[in-house]
Design a protein around this motif. Structure first.
Motif, mmCIF file in Angstrom:
data_model
loop_
_atom_site.group_PDB
_atom_site.id
_atom_site.type_symbol
_atom_site.label_atom_id
_atom_site.label_comp_id
_atom_site.label_asym_id
_atom_site.label_seq_id
_atom_site.Cartn_x
_atom_site.Cartn_y
_atom_site.Cartn_z
ATOM 1 N N ARG A 310 4.107 4.592 2.364
ATOM 2 C CA ARG A 310 2.841 5.304 2.588
ATOM 3 C C ARG A 310 1.692 4.677 1.797
ATOM 4 O O ARG A 310 1.898 4.083 0.755
ATOM 5 C CB ARG A 310 2.999 6.773 2.195
ATOM 6 C CG ARG A 310 3.915 7.507 3.175
ATOM 7 C CD ARG A 310 4.142 8.964 2.781
ATOM 8 N NE ARG A 310 2.892 9.611 2.405
ATOM 9 C CZ ARG A 310 2.792 10.503 1.407
ATOM 10 N NH1 ARG A 310 3.846 10.815 0.701
ATOM 11 N NH2 ARG A 310 1.633 11.068 1.133
ATOM 12 N N ASN A 311 0.486 4.825 2.326
ATOM 13 C CA ASN A 311 -0.741 4.394 1.622
ATOM 14 C C ASN A 311 -0.762 2.923 1.254
ATOM 15 O O ASN A 311 -1.295 2.542 0.219
ATOM 16 C CB ASN A 311 -0.924 5.201 0.329
ATOM 17 C CG ASN A 311 -1.548 6.538 0.622
ATOM 18 O OD1 ASN A 311 -2.248 6.672 1.638
ATOM 19 N ND2 ASN A 311 -1.301 7.504 -0.221
ATOM 20 N N ARG A 312 -0.193 2.090 2.091
ATOM 21 C CA ARG A 312 -0.100 0.673 1.745
ATOM 22 C C ARG A 312 -1.450 -0.028 1.746
ATOM 23 O O ARG A 312 -1.620 -1.045 1.084
ATOM 24 C CB ARG A 312 0.847 -0.030 2.702
ATOM 25 C CG ARG A 312 2.285 0.306 2.370
ATOM 26 C CD ARG A 312 3.173 -0.860 2.675
ATOM 27 N NE ARG A 312 4.462 -0.659 2.080
ATOM 28 C CZ ARG A 312 5.517 -1.399 2.361
ATOM 29 N NH1 ARG A 312 5.422 -2.370 3.250
ATOM 30 N NH2 ARG A 312 6.658 -1.184 1.765
ATOM 31 N N THR A 313 -2.412 0.498 2.484
ATOM 32 C CA THR A 313 -3.715 -0.198 2.530
ATOM 33 C C THR A 313 -4.406 -0.175 1.177
ATOM 34 O O THR A 313 -5.183 -1.056 0.870
ATOM 35 C CB THR A 313 -4.657 0.424 3.583
ATOM 36 O OG1 THR A 313 -4.644 1.828 3.395
ATOM 37 C CG2 THR A 313 -4.219 0.088 4.995
ATOM 38 N N ARG A 314 -4.098 0.835 0.367
ATOM 39 C CA ARG A 314 -4.736 0.907 -0.964
ATOM 40 C C ARG A 314 -3.903 0.228 -2.049
ATOM 41 O O ARG A 314 -4.329 0.126 -3.191
ATOM 42 C CB ARG A 314 -4.941 2.374 -1.369
ATOM 43 C CG ARG A 314 -6.076 3.058 -0.650
ATOM 44 C CD ARG A 314 -6.511 4.311 -1.417
ATOM 45 N NE ARG A 314 -7.273 3.984 -2.615
ATOM 46 C CZ ARG A 314 -6.911 4.323 -3.850
ATOM 47 N NH1 ARG A 314 -5.806 4.968 -4.073
ATOM 48 N NH2 ARG A 314 -7.678 4.012 -4.868
ATOM 49 N N LEU A 315 -2.717 -0.226 -1.690
ATOM 50 C CA LEU A 315 -1.794 -0.758 -2.700
ATOM 51 C C LEU A 315 -2.363 -2.016 -3.363
ATOM 52 O O LEU A 315 -2.825 -2.927 -2.683
ATOM 53 C CB LEU A 315 -0.459 -1.092 -2.024
ATOM 54 C CG LEU A 315 0.684 -1.490 -2.948
ATOM 55 C CD1 LEU A 315 1.179 -0.282 -3.735
ATOM 56 C CD2 LEU A 315 1.839 -2.087 -2.139
#
Ligand code: F0G
Length: 360
Positions: A310-315
Motif C-alpha cells: 500500500r501507498n507505494r507512490t509515497r515510498l
C-alpha cells in the motif's frame, strides 16, 4: 553560495564552541541521487530509491563526517597525536585530517586486508602506517590498549565525536527529501554509522517532526556477528571494509534496529558483487563493494516481498553508499569485463566496434 564544511553548517547541533579550531576539508553536502533503475529492479515506483553518495566526500568515504569533528576536538584538547585501527577508510580519513591539523597519526591495519587505494591515501598523507599480523578486531584491541596509557587520542568510533559528526548525514537526507525516508539501507561493519544515523534522525524528528526511517543494516554472510548473535573469530568477505567479527557499537546497532522497527540481515558476497556491478552499469555510480552490501540488502528485501504493497507512490528509500569505488581498484579485475587490445589501425577499431556492445 560558498561551500561550508559540516561543522560550520550544523554548528548549533554539534558539540563545538567558539574556541574549537575548525579542521575541515569541506566535507558533507554529498549528492542524494535518484536511482530509477534500481527502483525498478526492486519492483518499486521509479522515484522510490535514492542513493546518498558518500564517496563524494574529500577522502572518498563517509568517515570524513566524523573525522572533521574528532580531529578538531583533538586539537582543541591539546592532543599530541591520534591513533586508530581500520579496514582502510577510517585510516585514510584520519591521515588526511591529521595532516591538515599538523598532528601525528598512527594507523593500525590488518596486514593484507586493506584495499590498495586506501593504503595509498594513508601513506601519502604521512601517517605512521603499521600493518598488524591479525584481523581488524585484533588491531582495534591493540589500539585501545595503547591509547589508554600513552596519550594518543583514539579516533575510531569509540570516540563520541565521530558519531556526532556522522549523524549529519541524516540531517542532509531530511533536508533533501523534506522528510525522513521510510527505509534506509546501509552496510554494517563496526556498527558506528547505523548508530550515528539513528541519533541524527531522532534529533531531526524532535526538532521538526520529520519522521523516522526503518534502519536496515546489512552484514556480509561471512562476517555477520550481529545477525548470528555471536562474535565471528575469522570474518571472511570480499567486502574488506566490513570484514569485522566483533563490532564496537554492537548493542547500539541493535537498539537502532529495534527502536526504528528495522532489520539487520546478511547478504552473500555473490549478492554484494551483483549489486556493485548493477550500480556501476545501470546507475553510473561506482561505489566500493562494502557500500553495495546495503543495496544487495534492498534487492533481497524486495525479492522476499517484504515491502508493504500500500501507498507505494509515497515510498522513499535511501541507500547510503559509504565509499568510492576508486578506492578498491582490484575487485573489478576479479569480475568479467570487456577489455581488448588492438593495433592502432582504423580497420582493427572498426572490426571491434562492429561487434556490438559487449560486457553486459
Ligand atoms: N562502508 C565502508 C566503505 C566502510 O569503510 C565501513 C567501515 C562501513 C561501511 C561500515 O561502517 O563500521 O560504521 O558500521 N569502515 C571502518 C574503517 C571499519 O576502518 O574504515 P560501520
Amino acid at each position: 553560495m560558498a561551500r561550508k564544511g559540516l561543522i560550520e553548517r550544523w554548528r548549533a547541533r554539534l558539540p563545538v564552541s567558539a574556541k574549537t579550531p575548525l579542521i575541515s576539508l569541506l566535507e558533507g553536502e554529498t549528492p542524494l541521487v535518484p536511482a530509477p533503475r534500481l527502483s525498478a529492479a526492486a519492483g518499486l515506483p521509479e522515484n522510490a530509491v535514492w542513493l546518498k553518495v558518500e564517496g563524494a566526500n574529500p577522502t572518498g568515504s563517509f568517515k570524513d563526517r566524523g573525522m572533521t569533528l574528532a580531529i578538531s576536538k583533538a586539537v582543541e584538547e591539546g592532543a599530541q597525536g591520534v591513533i586508530c585501527a581500520s579496514t582502510g577508510n577510517t585510516a585514510a580519513s584520519a591521515a588526511a585530517y591529521a595532516a591538515r591539523a599538523g598532528l601525528r597519526c598512527a594507523v593500525l591495519l590488518p596486514a593484507g586486508g586493506v584495499a590498495a587505494g586506501k593504503l595509498s591515501q594513508s601513506l601519502m598523507h604521512g601517517a605512521e602506517v603499521i600493518a598488524i599480523r591479525g584481523n581488524f578486531d585484533e588491531a582495534l584491541r591493540l589500539a585501545r590498549l595503547i591509547a589508554e596509557d600513552s596519550g594518543w587520542t583514539m579516533v575510531n568510533s569509540t570516540n563520541p565525536y565521530r558519531l556526532e559528526g556522522q549523524k549529519t548525514g541524516a540531517f542532509e537526507i531530511v533536508a533533501a527529501l523534506g522528510r525522513a525516508p521510510d527505509y534506509q539501507f546501509m552496510p554494517v561493519g563496526n556498527a558506528g554509522n547505523i548508530t550515528a544515523y539513528w541519533m541524527g534522525y531522532r534529533e531531526a524528528h524532535a526538532r521538526t517532526q520529520s519522521g523516522l526511517p526503518k534502519l536496515m543494516g546489512w552484514q556480509a554472510s561471512g562476517a555477520a556477528p550481529i545477525v548470528l548473535g555471536r562474535k565471528v573469530k575469522n570474518p571472511k568477505t570480499i567486502a574488506s571494509a566490513i570484514r569485522i567479527g566483533d563490532p564496537v557499537s554492537w548493542k547500539r546497532a541493535i537498539a537502532a534496529r529495534d527502536e526504528s522497527g528495522g532489520h539487520i540481515g546478511k547478504v552473500a558476497d555473490r549478492e554484494i558483487l551483483a549489486a556493485y556491478r548493477m550500480l556501476a552499469r545501470e546507475e553510473g555510480v561506482f561505489c566500493e563493494p562494502s557500500s553495495a552490501a546495503g543495496v544487495a540488502g534492498l534487492l533481497a528485501w524486495s525479492k522476499a516481498k517484504k515491502f508493504p504493497t500500500r501507498n507505494r507512490t509515497r515510498l522513499r528509500v535511501v541507500c547510503v553508499l559509504t565509499g568510492n569505488g576508486l578506492k578498491d581498484p582490484d575487485t573489478p579485475k576479479t569480475m568479467s569485463y570487456s577489455l581488448c587490445t588492438i593495433s592502432a589501425s582504423p580497420a582493427a577499431l572498426k572490426r571491434v566496434l562492429k561487434g556490438g556492445r559487449r560486457g553486459r
